[in-house]
Scaffold this active site. Structure first.
Site, PDB file in Angstrom:
ATOM      1  N   LYS A   1      -0.066  60.416 -52.913  1.00 31.14           N
ATOM      2  CA  LYS A   1       0.298  59.160 -52.246  1.00 31.14           C
ATOM      3  C   LYS A   1      -0.464  59.014 -50.928  1.00 31.14           C
ATOM      4  CE  LYS A   1       4.991  58.906 -54.188  1.00 31.14           C
ATOM      5  NZ  LYS A   1       5.115  60.104 -55.002  1.00 31.14           N
TER       6      LYS A   1
ATOM      7  N   GLN B   1      11.380  60.572 -51.983  1.00 32.48           N
ATOM      8  CA  GLN B   1      10.736  61.445 -52.962  1.00 32.48           C
ATOM      9  C   GLN B   1      11.794  62.198 -53.772  1.00 32.48           C
ATOM     10  OE1 GLN B   1       7.307  61.686 -53.557  1.00 32.48           O
ATOM     11  NE2 GLN B   1       8.013  62.807 -55.354  1.00 32.48           N
TER      12      GLN B   1
ATOM     13  N   ASP C   1       9.917  51.911 -54.698  1.00 34.87           N
ATOM     14  CA  ASP C   1      10.224  52.561 -55.977  1.00 34.87           C
ATOM     15  C   ASP C   1      11.008  51.624 -56.897  1.00 34.87           C
ATOM     16  OD1 ASP C   1       9.093  54.987 -56.554  1.00 34.87           O
ATOM     17  OD2 ASP C   1      10.650  56.190 -55.601  1.00 34.87           O
TER      18      ASP C   1
END
Length: 273
Positions: free
Chosen positions: A45, A89, A112
């Site tokens: 990322k 995460q 997300d």
């Protein structure tokens, strides 16, 4: 279907759009603990952000942090104009309430797409941020100009990251979608009656040659590691000459998750603006 080539195309498009902005969008990744796989994904990322021109922030927290402290941090990031997108995460340690933490993220910053508000928007075909891997599948189908309207599609796997959001994304494109799972009876009968088969289970070679018809489109989202070698959920070698299109593992859907994250960061910024 070449996911690596499409990833580069998408990232280049995003980079061009970012260069036109008078502000630098940012991604803040919150990590709890030191999971080795998470470290690898976070590094990917960071590389993506550096390549397209985003600011990257990594909040690495100890695995004894309290839930209250994490929620307080998210509240601060939600209020910060400098932080335009937030990603929790996964996985989180077991003692933390995953859903409660995901839902604390401002839905406009939730790249997300896992906040309940974004999930409801997806179900109702409204604007909102959507899970990246599911979007990656859609990007592949679009790139290869595969018409979805009226198509019979079987999705195997009902996870919140892939199967469930894909079900709604494809239904919103007027496909007829069957969502299969571990309790599904006659899976082979369903796949043989489908124009497109998408598998996201995590079971090596679950989909075999006898389960698809000639010219079926096969999308493999599964990743399984055995003796250091990556395999998909689909028996690629025995199906590739039977399917009209098929994704390899690695190099198919996988690279598009990070590409769609890049798109989501830009969309998040634009929605807020």
């Amino acid at each position: 279907m070449d996911g690596i080539k499409l990833k580069e195309k998408i990232l280049n498009e995003v980079k061009c759009e970012v260069q036109k902005l008078d502000f630098t969008p940012s991604l803040c990744v919150i990590q709890v603990g030191n999971n080795p796989a998470s470290n690898v994904y976070i590094k990917q990322k960071e590389i993506m952000c550096n390549n397209v021109g985003y600011k990257f922030i990594h909040k690495k927290l100890s695995d004894d942090i309290t839930e209250k402290e994490i929620l307080h941090l998210i509240d601060k990031l939600n209020k910060s104009d400098d932080i335009t997108s937030i990603l929790i995460q996964m996985p989180l340690p077991d003692y933390l309430d995953e859903k409660k933490i995901q839902n604390r993220v401002n839905p406009l910053k939730d790249v997300d797409g896992l906040n309940d508000i974004n999930i409801i928007n997806l179900i109702n075909n409204k604007q909102g941020l959507k899970p990246c891997t599911a979007l990656g599948v859609l990007e592949l189908l679009n790139e290869y100009k595969i018409t979805l309207k009226g198509k019979k599609i079987a999705i195997i796997g009902r996870s919140t990251l892939v199967g469930m959001p894909l079900f709604h994304l494809l239904e919103n494109k007027d496909a007829t979608v069957t969502l299969c799972h571990s309790k599904t009876i006659n899976l082979k009968e369903i796949t043989l009656n489908s124009d497109i088969v998408i598998c996201a289970v995590g079971k090596k070679h679950l989909i075999t040659q006898d389960m698809i018809n000639k010219d079926t489109i096969v999308i493999d989202v599964g990743i399984n590691k055995e003796n250091g070698i990556l395999y998909g959920d689909v028996d690629f070698e025995n199906i590739k000459n039977k399917a009209s299109y098929i994704t390899p593992v690695p190099g198919g859907v996988g690279p598009l998750t990070i590409a769609c994250l890049a798109k989501n960061i830009l969309e998040s910024y634009n929605i807020q603006k």
